[in-house]
Design a protein around this motif. Sequence first.
Motif, short mmCIF file in Angstrom:
data_model
loop_
_atom_site.label_atom_id
_atom_site.label_comp_id
_atom_site.label_asym_id
_atom_site.label_seq_id
_atom_site.Cartn_x
_atom_site.Cartn_y
_atom_site.Cartn_z
N ASP A 137 5.11 60.66 -16.05
CA ASP A 137 5.75 61.46 -16.95
C ASP A 137 5.58 62.98 -15.85
O ASP A 137 4.43 63.19 -17.40
N HIS A 183 -3.35 62.09 -13.95
CA HIS A 183 -3.53 60.44 -13.62
C HIS A 183 -3.42 60.13 -12.00
O HIS A 183 -2.73 58.95 -11.10
N TYR A 241 0.51 53.62 -11.77
CA TYR A 241 1.04 54.24 -12.77
C TYR A 241 1.92 53.05 -13.31
O TYR A 241 2.27 52.15 -12.43
N ASN A 278 -3.36 52.49 -15.33
CA ASN A 278 -3.29 53.17 -16.03
C ASN A 278 -1.90 52.44 -17.18
O ASN A 278 -0.81 52.33 -16.29
N GLU A 279 -2.23 51.91 -18.02
CA GLU A 279 -1.05 50.70 -18.86
C GLU A 279 -0.22 50.51 -18.05
O GLU A 279 0.78 50.54 -18.03
N TYR A 282 4.35 57.06 -31.37
CA TYR A 282 5.47 55.77 -30.67
C TYR A 282 5.86 54.71 -31.92
O TYR A 282 6.85 54.22 -31.64
N GLU A 296 -6.27 57.52 -24.27
CA GLU A 296 -5.28 58.24 -24.95
C GLU A 296 -4.88 58.39 -26.28
O GLU A 296 -4.77 56.79 -26.54
N ASN A 327 5.88 68.57 -21.24
CA ASN A 327 5.22 67.26 -22.44
C ASN A 327 4.63 68.15 -23.70
O ASN A 327 3.44 69.10 -22.64
N LYS A 365 2.84 67.03 -26.24
CA LYS A 365 1.14 66.92 -26.45
C LYS A 365 0.13 67.67 -26.11
O LYS A 365 -0.89 67.23 -26.48
C1 GCB Z 1 1.05 57.60 -21.69
C2 GCB Z 1 1.20 58.05 -20.80
C3 GCB Z 1 0.90 58.63 -20.36
C4 GCB Z 1 2.45 60.16 -21.02
C5 GCB Z 1 2.23 59.54 -22.24
C6 GCB Z 1 3.02 60.41 -22.88
O1 GCB Z 1 1.09 56.29 -22.21
O2 GCB Z 1 -0.38 57.32 -20.29
O3 GCB Z 1 1.14 59.64 -18.80
O4 GCB Z 1 2.40 61.34 -20.81
O5 GCB Z 1 1.85 59.02 -22.68
O6 GCB Z 1 3.16 61.59 -23.32
O7 GCB Z 1 3.94 59.44 -23.62
#
Ligand code: GCB
Length: 605
Positions: free
Chosen positions: A184, A357, A382, A420-421, A488, A512, A577, A579
């Motif tokens: 992402d 990341h 990742y 990560n995840e 989410y 996060e 993105n 966020k």
């Molecule tokens: C996550 C990821 C991150 C994404 C984020 C998102 O869990 O670690 O890389 O950008 O969510 O915005 O969905």
Amino acid sequence: MFRQKTGLLFFLLLLSVLPFTHGQDIFISNTQNRTFTSLNGKWKYVLDPYETGGMGGMPLYKNAQSHQKTDRVEYSFDQAQTLWVPGSWNIQQPELTYFEGAVWYRKTFDKHNIDKSKRYFVNIGAANYISTVSFNGKILGKHEGGFTPFSYEVTDLIQEEGNFLIVGVSNARKVDYIPSKVTDWFNHGGITRDVQLIEVPQTFITNYFISLDKSTLTQKTKRINGQLELNGEVLPKHARIIIPELKHTQEIKVNKEGVTDFTVEVSRLELWSPENPKRYQVIIEAGEDKISDQIGFRTVETSGKQILLNGNPIFLKGICLHDENPLRQDRANSMEDAKLVLDWAQELGCNFIRLAHYPHQENIVRLADEMGILLWEELPLYWGINWGNPEVLNKAKAQYAELIKRDYNRASSIIWSVANETAPTTDRTQFLSELVDYVREMDDTRLISAACKKDQELDGHPDSVYTYSDPLMSKLDVISLNEYLGWYGGLPEACRTKSFQTKIEKPIIVSEFGGGALQGFHGDSLTRWSEEFQEYLYKESIAMFDRIDGLAGMTPWILVDFRSPLRQLPDVQDGWNRKGLISEKGEKKKAFYILQNYYLNKEVN
Ligand code: GCB
């Protein structure tokens, strides 16, 4: 440090792994404080979408020229257009916006007054993802990994005039790469960080690893542990460590193998911390070489559910960050780029940043040292990593070795995160456990973490209590959780009834959480993409996470909007993105102030 007792053995082991995977001659750290000529600037380029440029009878790295009318040469660097280095190619030419494949770069230069008593290295700060490096028509090697530095020796090839350095860089995505095929974030291609021609004596200091010995933290006389690596045929018998401010000069006996452990005892050492980011000039002299660095001394460890910095509990008031300058839309590559985002983070009230990341530019780590901001650093382990392939594990080790060698001496960097995840399959847990051991063996002066998934994400079981039992957690110092409840899954008010449980007695970081908002778009708190929705989500999320027993810090997702091809909602995302707490134009959203207020009032638990 590279642990004292096993240092040499480990170094030899490392040598046996590295050439095989990452392909560089010698890792050279602290390149900005050495004698060098910058090779930044305009480079000619030739596109190679099918990645055949290194093949055939007239490969691009030969820099072939047509001299007479019968000559057949099917490319011409001389007539080609230019790209700026350092920089992502995607933002420099419209035809390269979404380009994924190879581009061959050429830089020509003269080097008058070559000093025959010196050695010369080409050092590339980072090139994403695989680079084929050649000099004056000879291939020097291939380097894999898009975010860490590498160098090749050119002493025997360099000439007074007409040198040409040709680097073929491919940013194609493949399943056995790190990162793998889907991320992402934007796949910036090219030579994204500085290129230098470094000049060193015949025998020179390649790396040094200097840190405060934890066991002397409470003593008046403190011990500094060090390891010095030299490269050259004839090693000096002694080296000197000088810390002028402490009036300390010490001679150390150099080992025959060129890797020497040493300790320095000092009194009246001021420790480095966010409140007092004190750094000392440390000078190392060995034979004809001399290098200087600014080094802070601190310890970091855990005790039960707390993180201790210099023996004192600390709450990590953090934020996540990508390595991008949103205003230029380029990969970050300068002190100015680093300053832009670190100033925003400080205004937010942060003492901590998660550099997500993948390894960010070295400038940001150096500036964080100077400004007193703690860091989490990670590799792009990742989504979608091919855990079952032992070659991928070798690549991860190679990338980590480069990152640790680059940043070992930076006091600000306190956490290495290994993933990560990632879902806890057997292959993944074996892979990451081995990587944790590898990283710890190289560096026992930092904490190790990984962003883990909750059990429910794996079995789909809804519950008011989130449980965590990922087997990897037993290998980590700090447990980290990414949790997007309210974005989410469910709406923000769902946060009111959730709690978190893990049987492990370790500190927890919420690595996060967050949600998207288009800066300047307003609605009520249930209108998706509005600043009000994001603001409400932050209020509810913070209240929920603040209840976690053992919460030692948080790094919400994310400081600034960042480019991502996954995000295509017209008029809202448009390739970004959303966020971020700050837009790509540098404008703050409402949620910025919610987090700022929380950090302003937050005390250590
Ligand atoms: C996550 C990821 C991150 C994404 C984020 C998102 O869990 O670690 O890389 O950008 O969510 O915005 O969905």
